[in-house]
Write an enzyme that holds these catalytic residues in place. Structure first.
Site, PDB file in Angstrom:
ATOM      1  N   TYR A   1       8.487   8.826  16.676  1.00 15.78           N
ATOM      2  CA  TYR A   1       8.508   8.693  15.222  1.00 15.78           C
ATOM      3  C   TYR A   1       9.638   9.520  14.626  1.00 15.78           C
ATOM      4  O   TYR A   1      10.393   9.052  13.764  1.00 15.78           O
ATOM      5  CB  TYR A   1       7.163   9.139  14.644  1.00 15.78           C
ATOM      6  CG  TYR A   1       7.100   9.095  13.141  1.00 15.78           C
ATOM      7  CD1 TYR A   1       7.002   7.885  12.466  1.00 15.78           C
ATOM      8  CD2 TYR A   1       7.132  10.272  12.392  1.00 15.78           C
ATOM      9  CE1 TYR A   1       6.939   7.838  11.079  1.00 15.78           C
ATOM     10  CE2 TYR A   1       7.060  10.234  11.003  1.00 15.78           C
ATOM     11  CZ  TYR A   1       6.972   9.016  10.353  1.00 15.78           C
ATOM     12  OH  TYR A   1       6.921   8.969   8.985  1.00 15.78           O
TER      13      TYR A   1
ATOM     14  N   SER B   1       0.843  -1.194   0.000  1.00 16.83           N
ATOM     15  CA  SER B   1       0.000   0.000   0.000  1.00 16.83           C
ATOM     16  C   SER B   1       0.879   1.245   0.000  1.00 16.83           C
ATOM     17  O   SER B   1       2.092   1.179   0.198  1.00 16.83           O
ATOM     18  CB  SER B   1      -0.925   0.023   1.229  1.00 16.83           C
ATOM     19  OG  SER B   1      -0.154   0.088   2.421  1.00 16.83           O
TER      20      SER B   1
ATOM     21  N   SER C   1      11.823  10.701   6.942  1.00 14.69           N
ATOM     22  CA  SER C   1      10.679  11.609   6.997  1.00 14.69           C
ATOM     23  C   SER C   1      11.186  13.004   7.328  1.00 14.69           C
ATOM     24  O   SER C   1      12.220  13.157   7.994  1.00 14.69           O
ATOM     25  CB  SER C   1       9.683  11.165   8.068  1.00 14.69           C
ATOM     26  OG  SER C   1       8.721  12.178   8.335  1.00 14.69           O
TER      27      SER C   1
ATOM     28  N   LEU D   1       3.183   4.416  -0.316  1.00 11.95           N
ATOM     29  CA  LEU D   1       4.432   4.702  -1.018  1.00 11.95           C
ATOM     30  C   LEU D   1       5.082   3.431  -1.540  1.00 11.95           C
ATOM     31  O   LEU D   1       5.650   3.421  -2.639  1.00 11.95           O
ATOM     32  CB  LEU D   1       5.401   5.440  -0.089  1.00 11.95           C
ATOM     33  CG  LEU D   1       4.904   6.738   0.551  1.00 11.95           C
ATOM     34  CD1 LEU D   1       5.997   7.358   1.413  1.00 11.95           C
ATOM     35  CD2 LEU D   1       4.423   7.717  -0.501  1.00 11.95           C
TER      36      LEU D   1
ATOM     37  N   ASP E   1       5.435  -7.885   2.853  1.00  8.26           N
ATOM     38  CA  ASP E   1       4.368  -7.133   3.515  1.00  8.26           C
ATOM     39  C   ASP E   1       3.445  -8.097   4.237  1.00  8.26           C
ATOM     40  O   ASP E   1       3.161  -9.191   3.734  1.00  8.26           O
ATOM     41  CB  ASP E   1       3.582  -6.325   2.475  1.00  8.26           C
ATOM     42  CG  ASP E   1       2.789  -5.188   3.092  1.00  8.26           C
ATOM     43  OD1 ASP E   1       2.058  -5.435   4.062  1.00  8.26           O
ATOM     44  OD2 ASP E   1       2.909  -4.051   2.591  1.00  8.26           O
TER      45      ASP E   1
ATOM     46  N   PHE F   1       2.119  13.008   2.389  1.00 12.19           N
ATOM     47  CA  PHE F   1       1.774  12.300   1.157  1.00 12.19           C
ATOM     48  C   PHE F   1       0.392  11.675   1.284  1.00 12.19           C
ATOM     49  O   PHE F   1      -0.072  11.355   2.379  1.00 12.19           O
ATOM     50  CB  PHE F   1       2.809  11.200   0.865  1.00 12.19           C
ATOM     51  CG  PHE F   1       3.913  11.641  -0.053  1.00 12.19           C
ATOM     52  CD1 PHE F   1       3.958  11.218  -1.377  1.00 12.19           C
ATOM     53  CD2 PHE F   1       4.900  12.494   0.398  1.00 12.19           C
ATOM     54  CE1 PHE F   1       4.966  11.636  -2.224  1.00 12.19           C
ATOM     55  CE2 PHE F   1       5.921  12.925  -0.434  1.00 12.19           C
ATOM     56  CZ  PHE F   1       5.951  12.495  -1.762  1.00 12.19           C
TER      57      PHE F   1
ATOM     58  N   ASP G   1       7.270 -10.141   8.551  1.00 14.97           N
ATOM     59  CA  ASP G   1       7.388  -9.088   9.557  1.00 14.97           C
ATOM     60  C   ASP G   1       8.814  -8.557   9.477  1.00 14.97           C
ATOM     61  O   ASP G   1       9.765  -9.257   9.820  1.00 14.97           O
ATOM     62  CB  ASP G   1       7.088  -9.669  10.936  1.00 14.97           C
ATOM     63  CG  ASP G   1       7.242  -8.645  12.060  1.00 14.97           C
ATOM     64  OD1 ASP G   1       7.669  -7.499  11.778  1.00 14.97           O
ATOM     65  OD2 ASP G   1       6.957  -8.991  13.217  1.00 14.97           O
ATOM     66  N   VAL G   2       8.974  -7.309   9.026  1.00 18.29           N
ATOM     67  CA  VAL G   2      10.325  -6.791   8.786  1.00 18.29           C
ATOM     68  C   VAL G   2      11.157  -6.701  10.055  1.00 18.29           C
ATOM     69  O   VAL G   2      12.395  -6.705   9.995  1.00 18.29           O
ATOM     70  CB  VAL G   2      10.268  -5.406   8.103  1.00 18.29           C
ATOM     71  CG1 VAL G   2       9.658  -5.510   6.718  1.00 18.29           C
ATOM     72  CG2 VAL G   2       9.531  -4.380   8.962  1.00 18.29           C
TER      73      VAL G   2
END
Length: 258
Positions: A165, A20, A152, A22, A41, A198, A61-62
Site C-alpha cells: 500500500y 463513499s 497517503s 473521501l 464507482d 480519516f 472498474d478504474v
C-alpha cells in the site's frame, strides 16, 4: 471572462470512488459548488448515492483500460471535463513482507493493490488528460483543467505491514509530479493529497481504529481522525488555486507513521 475557479467549476468533474468516503464527500462538495459531477464507482450503493447528491453515476472498474476509456468518453457527453479527482483505491489487511512462518508476502496481493491504486489512477490521468486537452482554455493562463490524486502519508512515511500500500501511494505522489510536468504544455494541472487517518468506512474495523487512536495520542492536533469534508476542502483549495501544481499536500494533523 468570469473568475478562473468559476470557469473550471462550470464544467464536468469526474470523481472515481465517489460512492463513499473521501470520494463521496468530494463529489458532494463539487456539486454544491456548481460542477456537473460524474461518479465512477462499482460499489452497490454508488448509483443511489449519486442520484441523492445530484450527480451522474457510471459503473466502472478504474483498473480496466477499456471501461475507463469508455466511462471518460461518456462523462464528456455532459460537457467539457475540467476537474478529475481520483479517490478509488484500497489496501487490505496488514501483512508482513515475511510472516512468522517465513512465508513471503503474496505477489497476488501486491498486484491487486498496485492495479487498483496505481493503474486505476494512471487510467484517470491519461484518459481525463486527453479529454481536457481537447477543450478550449478557460483563462488567460491557458488553463484547461486540474486533476487531484489521492496518495497517503503511508507513501511518505512507510507503514509496518503495509509495504504494498505504501509503495502504491508513493507511486501516486510521484505520478502527480511527473504528470504535472508532462501536461504543463496543455494547460493541465495535477496535484496530490496525502491524507492521514480519516473517518471512512474502513475505519469501522476495530483493530485499525485502535491503531489510529494510538497514532493520534501525541504530537498531533487536532487529536482525532480527519472528516471526509476536510478532504473535500483540500480538493477545493487545489482546484481554486491556480499556482498549486505538481505538489503532494499532506493532510494529517501532524501525524507521522511509526
Amino acid at each position: 471572462m468570469t473568475t478562473q475557479q468559476n470557469c473550471l467549476r462550470e464544467g464536468v468533474a469526474v470523481v472515481t470512488g465517489g460512492g463513499s468516503g473521501l470520494g463521496l464527500a468530494t463529489a458532494r462538495d463539487l456539486v454544491e459548488r456548481g460542477s456537473t459531477v460524474v461518479i465512477l464507482d462499482l460499489s452497490r450503493e454508488s448509483a443511489a448515492v449519486a442520484e441523492e447528491i445530484g450527480a451522474t453515476h457510471i459503473a466502472c472498474d478504474v483498473a480496466d483500460e477499456d471501461a475507463m476509456q469508455a466511462a471518460v468518453r461518456e462523462a464528456s457527453t455532459h460537457g467539457a471535463i475540467r476537474i478529475a479527482v481520483s479517490c478509488a483505491g484500497g489496501s487490505g489487511p496488514a501483512t508482513p513482507l515475511v510472516a512468522d512462518d517465513l512465508s513471503p508476502f503474496p505477489l497476488k496481493r501486491w498486484r491487486r493493490i498496485m492495479d487498483l491504486n496505481v493503474t486505476g489512477t494512471m487510467n484517470l490521468v491519461r484518459f481525463a488528460g486527453a479529454a481536457m486537452a481537447d477543450t478550449e482554455p478557460v483563462d488567460d493562463d491557458g488553463q484547461r483543467g486540474v486533476m487531484v490524486l489521492t496518495s497517503s502519508i503511508a507513501g511518505c512515511d512507510g507503514s509496518v505491514g503495509g509495504a504494498a500500500y505504501a509503495a502504491s501511494k508513493a507511486a501516486v505522489a510521484s505520478l502527480a509530479t511527473s504528470a504535472a510536468r508532462d501536461l504543463a504544455h496543455l494547460g493541465i494541472r495535477v496535484a496530490a493529497i496525502a491524507p492521514g487517518p480519516f473517518l471512512t468506512p474502513v475505519m469501522d474495523h476495530p483493530e485499525l481504529r485502535a491503531q489510529v487512536e494510538e497514532l493520534l495520542r501525541e504530537g498531533t492536533f487536532p487529536r482525532r481522525p480527519g472528516r471526509p469534508d476536510e478532504f473535500a476542502q483540500a480538493v477545493a483549495f487545489i482546484v481554486d488555486t491556480s499556482f498549486m501544481n505538481g505538489s503532494c499536500l499532506r493532510l494529517d494533523a501532524g501525524v507521522r507513521m511509526w
